[in-house]
Design a protein around this motif. Structure first.
Motif, PDB file in Angstrom:
ATOM      1  N   THR A   1       0.791  -1.231   0.000  1.00 17.70           N
ATOM      2  CA  THR A   1       0.000   0.000   0.000  1.00 17.70           C
ATOM      3  C   THR A   1       0.826   1.285   0.000  1.00 17.70           C
ATOM      4  O   THR A   1       0.258   2.370  -0.148  1.00 17.70           O
ATOM      5  N   GLN A   2       2.149   1.193   0.136  1.00 18.65           N
ATOM      6  CA  GLN A   2       2.954   2.402  -0.003  1.00 18.65           C
ATOM      7  C   GLN A   2       3.018   2.874  -1.447  1.00 18.65           C
ATOM      8  O   GLN A   2       3.411   4.014  -1.714  1.00 18.65           O
ATOM      9  N   ASP A   3       2.601   2.020  -2.401  1.00 25.80           N
ATOM     10  CA  ASP A   3       2.544   2.387  -3.814  1.00 25.80           C
ATOM     11  C   ASP A   3       1.142   2.063  -4.321  1.00 25.80           C
ATOM     12  O   ASP A   3       0.798   0.896  -4.543  1.00 25.80           O
ATOM     13  N   VAL A   4       0.333   3.100  -4.479  1.00 21.02           N
ATOM     14  CA  VAL A   4      -1.078   2.888  -4.828  1.00 21.02           C
ATOM     15  C   VAL A   4      -1.223   2.299  -6.221  1.00 21.02           C
ATOM     16  O   VAL A   4      -2.089   1.452  -6.467  1.00 21.02           O
TER      17      VAL A   4
ATOM     18  N   CYS B   1      -2.420   1.352   8.590  1.00 20.04           N
ATOM     19  CA  CYS B   1      -1.740   2.365   7.806  1.00 20.04           C
ATOM     20  C   CYS B   1      -0.785   1.686   6.848  1.00 20.04           C
ATOM     21  O   CYS B   1      -0.499   0.497   6.961  1.00 20.04           O
ATOM     22  N   SER B   2      -0.287   2.444   5.892  1.00 17.14           N
ATOM     23  CA  SER B   2       0.661   1.916   4.921  1.00 17.14           C
ATOM     24  C   SER B   2       2.039   1.779   5.561  1.00 17.14           C
ATOM     25  O   SER B   2       2.284   2.303   6.653  1.00 17.14           O
ATOM     26  N   PRO B   3       2.981   1.098   4.904  1.00 13.03           N
ATOM     27  CA  PRO B   3       4.318   0.942   5.480  1.00 13.03           C
ATOM     28  C   PRO B   3       5.025   2.261   5.758  1.00 13.03           C
ATOM     29  O   PRO B   3       5.902   2.319   6.624  1.00 13.03           O
ATOM     30  N   ASP B   4       4.660   3.331   5.045  1.00 16.96           N
ATOM     31  CA  ASP B   4       5.270   4.626   5.324  1.00 16.96           C
ATOM     32  C   ASP B   4       4.424   5.466   6.284  1.00 16.96           C
ATOM     33  O   ASP B   4       4.624   6.679   6.403  1.00 16.96           O
ATOM     34  N   GLY B   5       3.485   4.814   6.983  1.00 18.44           N
ATOM     35  CA  GLY B   5       2.787   5.457   8.087  1.00 18.44           C
ATOM     36  C   GLY B   5       1.623   6.346   7.721  1.00 18.44           C
ATOM     37  O   GLY B   5       1.186   7.161   8.545  1.00 18.44           O
ATOM     38  N   VAL B   6       1.064   6.209   6.519  1.00 23.24           N
ATOM     39  CA  VAL B   6      -0.061   7.033   6.098  1.00 23.24           C
ATOM     40  C   VAL B   6      -1.356   6.239   6.288  1.00 23.24           C
ATOM     41  O   VAL B   6      -1.462   5.100   5.825  1.00 23.24           O
ATOM     42  N   TYR B   7      -2.347   6.859   6.946  1.00 20.22           N
ATOM     43  CA  TYR B   7      -3.615   6.181   7.211  1.00 20.22           C
ATOM     44  C   TYR B   7      -4.538   6.303   6.003  1.00 20.22           C
ATOM     45  O   TYR B   7      -4.398   7.216   5.178  1.00 20.22           O
ATOM     46  N   PHE B   8      -5.499   5.385   5.914  1.00 20.35           N
ATOM     47  CA  PHE B   8      -6.155   5.133   4.637  1.00 20.35           C
ATOM     48  C   PHE B   8      -7.264   6.106   4.257  1.00 20.35           C
ATOM     49  O   PHE B   8      -7.895   5.945   3.221  1.00 20.35           O
TER      50      PHE B   8
ATOM     51  N   ARG C   1      -6.062  11.264   0.812  1.00 24.79           N
ATOM     52  CA  ARG C   1      -6.552  11.321  -0.572  1.00 24.79           C
ATOM     53  C   ARG C   1      -5.665  10.559  -1.550  1.00 24.79           C
ATOM     54  O   ARG C   1      -6.119  10.222  -2.649  1.00 24.79           O
ATOM     55  N   ARG C   2      -4.446  10.274  -1.195  1.00 23.01           N
ATOM     56  CA  ARG C   2      -3.589   9.519  -2.109  1.00 23.01           C
ATOM     57  C   ARG C   2      -4.135   8.118  -2.354  1.00 23.01           C
ATOM     58  O   ARG C   2      -3.802   7.486  -3.359  1.00 23.01           O
ATOM     59  N   PHE C   3      -4.995   7.625  -1.440  1.00 21.44           N
ATOM     60  CA  PHE C   3      -5.561   6.281  -1.593  1.00 21.44           C
ATOM     61  C   PHE C   3      -6.880   6.269  -2.368  1.00 21.44           C
ATOM     62  O   PHE C   3      -7.480   5.199  -2.519  1.00 21.44           O
ATOM     63  N   ASP C   4      -7.310   7.422  -2.877  1.00 16.31           N
ATOM     64  CA  ASP C   4      -8.578   7.454  -3.617  1.00 16.31           C
ATOM     65  C   ASP C   4      -8.606   6.466  -4.783  1.00 16.31           C
ATOM     66  O   ASP C   4      -9.628   5.797  -5.003  1.00 16.31           O
ATOM     67  N   PRO C   5      -7.541   6.326  -5.578  1.00 12.63           N
ATOM     68  CA  PRO C   5      -7.598   5.324  -6.656  1.00 12.63           C
ATOM     69  C   PRO C   5      -7.787   3.906  -6.134  1.00 12.63           C
ATOM     70  O   PRO C   5      -8.439   3.072  -6.793  1.00 12.63           O
TER      71      PRO C   5
ATOM     72  N   SER D   1      -9.489   8.441  10.386  1.00  9.60           N
ATOM     73  CA  SER D   1      -8.907   8.905   9.132  1.00  9.60           C
ATOM     74  C   SER D   1      -9.884   8.711   7.978  1.00  9.60           C
ATOM     75  O   SER D   1     -10.074   9.600   7.140  1.00  9.60           O
ATOM     76  N   ILE D   2     -10.516   7.555   7.935  1.00  7.67           N
ATOM     77  CA  ILE D   2     -11.479   7.259   6.868  1.00  7.67           C
ATOM     78  C   ILE D   2     -12.716   8.149   6.990  1.00  7.67           C
ATOM     79  O   ILE D   2     -13.211   8.697   5.994  1.00  7.67           O
ATOM     80  N   ILE D   3     -13.215   8.331   8.201  1.00  9.70           N
ATOM     81  CA  ILE D   3     -14.409   9.152   8.403  1.00  9.70           C
ATOM     82  C   ILE D   3     -14.143  10.604   8.043  1.00  9.70           C
ATOM     83  O   ILE D   3     -14.833  11.206   7.204  1.00  9.70           O
ATOM     84  N   TYR D   4     -13.150  11.215   8.690  1.00  8.54           N
ATOM     85  CA  TYR D   4     -12.953  12.662   8.591  1.00  8.54           C
ATOM     86  C   TYR D   4     -12.419  13.101   7.240  1.00  8.54           C
ATOM     87  O   TYR D   4     -12.599  14.267   6.858  1.00  8.54           O
ATOM     88  N   ASN D   5     -11.775  12.216   6.518  1.00  6.65           N
ATOM     89  CA  ASN D   5     -11.321  12.570   5.176  1.00  6.65           C
ATOM     90  C   ASN D   5     -12.360  12.271   4.108  1.00  6.65           C
ATOM     91  O   ASN D   5     -12.080  12.421   2.916  1.00  6.65           O
ATOM     92  N   GLY D   6     -13.546  11.826   4.517  1.00  4.20           N
ATOM     93  CA  GLY D   6     -14.666  11.743   3.593  1.00  4.20           C
ATOM     94  C   GLY D   6     -14.679  10.546   2.670  1.00  4.20           C
ATOM     95  O   GLY D   6     -15.296  10.594   1.601  1.00  4.20           O
TER      96      GLY D   6
END
Length: 362
Positions: A150-153, A177-184, A187-191, A237-242
Motif C-alpha cells: 500500500t505504499q505504492d497505490v 496504515c501503509s508501510p510509510d505510516g499514512v492512514y487510509f 486522498r492519495r488512496f482514492d484510486p 482517518s477514513i471518516i474525517y477525510n470523507g
C-alpha cells in the motif's frame, strides 16, 4: 533495500506479549473438545454454516517475528495452526464452523519487507499461496483475503485487479496504515478506494500493532491496547477525510469490534458542534459513520459485544474469532451475548458475512 522498522518493533511488541507468561494469549491452546457442538445452527463438515471472517495464516516465505527466546510451546502451537489448512479444518469441524476468511498474519509477519516492488513480489506470492493451497485445495471451506503493497497505490491497484479477476478473491486485508505510516483516509488512496468499490471488494482492516515503547512496554499494551488505538486512528482517518462520502458503496470490516471508537463517539460529535472546521469533509455527524463500517465479534466480552450491537446495529456485525490466536470457540463466545434473537445470531454468523462475500445463504 530499506527494511521497515516494523520488523524490529513488532519483535519487541511480541517480546512484551510473552513477558507475562503467555496468560493473555490465545484461548485456543486451552480449548477442550467437549466445548464444541453446543448450538444447533452449527454446520456439519462440508455444509454452509457459520462464516468466521477473522482468521490467520502464515507464509513460510515471509519473516517470522517470533524467533529464538521468544518462542514457547504455546506460541509454537498457534504458529503451526497458522501454517496448516488441515489444522484450520479440524478446528472448524470441531466447533461447527462452515468456513474461514483467511489472510496472512500481519501482526506476526509485518507489513513490509523492503521497497514497494519487493513487497509486491512478496504479496503476489502470498496471495497465490492462499488462493492455491487454501481456497482451491479445500472448496467452500476458505475464502481468501489478499494483501497489497500500500505504499505504492499504482502497484496496489494492479495487484487488486489481478487478485479479483485472476485469483477470484473477494476480500482485501490491509493494516491500519501503509508501510510509510499514512492512514487510509488520505486522498492519495482514492484510486485504491475507487478500485475497491468498482470490483465490489470487501476490505478487512487488521492493525499490525503499535511500537512497544513507554507507556506500552513491559505490560504487552502494544498489543492489548495498541490494536484498539490503531483502529481508532484508521477509522477516524477514513471518516474525517470523507471516504464514505466519495465512495458510498465501499464495504469495510474492522477487526476486534472496531477497538475503542464505537464506545467513545460522543467527543467526536461534541467537536463537530464546537469546532465546525473538523467536519469540513463530511456530510453527517461523525458518529453516524460508525454504521458505515462492519465489525467482527472478537471483543473478548459479551457485554462489550452487546453494547457494540446496540450502537451500530446487528446487521453491521460479523462472526470473527481471530483464530488461532483469539477466541477458541467464536460461535460459543458469540452465543453468550445477551438479548440477541436466533435471527440475530443467524445474521451475524451467516447472512451478513455471506453478503459481504457475495455468497447465497440458502
Amino acid at each position: 533495500m530499506a527494511r521497515r522498522s516494523f520488523l524490529g518493533t513488532g519483535a519487541l511488541a511480541m517480546s512484551g506479549l510473552l513477558a507475562g507468561g503467555g496468560a493473555i494469549l490465545s484461548a485456543s491452546a486451552q480449548a477442550k473438545p467437549g466445548d464444541a457442538g453446543r448450538a444447533a445452527e452449527r454446520a456439519s463438515p462440508g455444509t454452509l454454516g457459520p462464516i468466521d471472517f477473522h482468521t490467520h495464516m502464515m507464509d513460510p516465505d515471509l519473516p517470522n517475528l517470533i524467533t529464538g527466546s521468544l518462542m514457547t510451546e504455546h506460541i509454537a502451537a498457534w504458529l503451526k495452526a497458522m501454517g496448516s489448512p488441515d489444522v484450520h479444518l479440524e478446528h472448524m469441524d470441531r466447533y461447527g464452523v462452515g468456513s474461514h476468511v483467511v489472510g496472512f498474519s500481519n501482526a506476526t509477519q509485518g507489513i513490509s519487507w523492503g521497497d514497494a516492488q519487493h513487497d509486491l513480489t512478496c504479496y503476489r506470492r502470498t496471495n497465490d499461496r492462499i488462493a492455491r493451497d487454501w481456497v482451491a485445495a479445500h472448496p467452500g471451506r476458505f475464502h481468501g483475503a489478499f494483501g497489497l503493497p500500500t505504499q505504492d497505490v499504482g502497484l496496489s491497484v494492479k495487484e487488486l485487479e489481478r487478485a479479483v479477476t485472476v485469483l477470484g478473491m473477494k476480500v482485501l486485508q490491509i493494516s491500519s496504515c501503509s508501510p510509510d505510516g499514512v492512514y487510509f483516509g488520505d486522498r492519495r488512496f482514492d484510486p485504491l478506494w475507487e478500485a475497491v468499490q468498482h470490483h465490489g471488494v470487501t476490505v478487512f482492516i487488521h492493525p499490525h500493532g503499535q511500537d512497544n515503547k513507554p507507556p506500552f512496554d513491559d505490560f504487552a499494551l502494544s498489543n492489548s491496547v495498541g490494536q484498539g488505538v490503531e483502529e481508532i486512528k484508521v477509522m477516524t482517518s477514513i471518516i474525517y477525510n470523507g471516504v464514505f462520502d466519495r465512495f458510498p458503496n465501499v464495504k469495510i470490516v474492522i477487526a476486534h469490534g472496531g477497538g475503542f471508537l464505537p464506545h467513545y463517539y460522543g467527543r467526536l460529535d461534541r467537536n463537530a458542534v464546537e469546532r465546525p472546521p473538523t467536519v469540513r469533509n463530511i456530510s453527517r455527524m461523525p458518529s453516524e459513520y460508525l454504521k458505515s463500517f462492519y465489525y467482527d465479534s472478537c471483543v473478548y466480552g459479551p457485554e462489550i459485544l452487546a453494547a457494540l450491537i446496540r450502537i451500530v446495529g446487528v446487521d453491521r456485525v460479523v462472526l470473527g474469532s481471530d483464530y488461532p490466536v483469539g477466541e477458541a470457540d467464536g460461535v460459543g463466545e458469540l452465543r453468550k451475548t445477551p438479548a440477541l434473537t436466533e435471527m440475530d445470531f443467524r445474521r451475524i454468523m451467516l447472512e451478513t458475512p455471506a453478503r459481504l462475500l457475495g455468497l447465497p445463504t440458502s
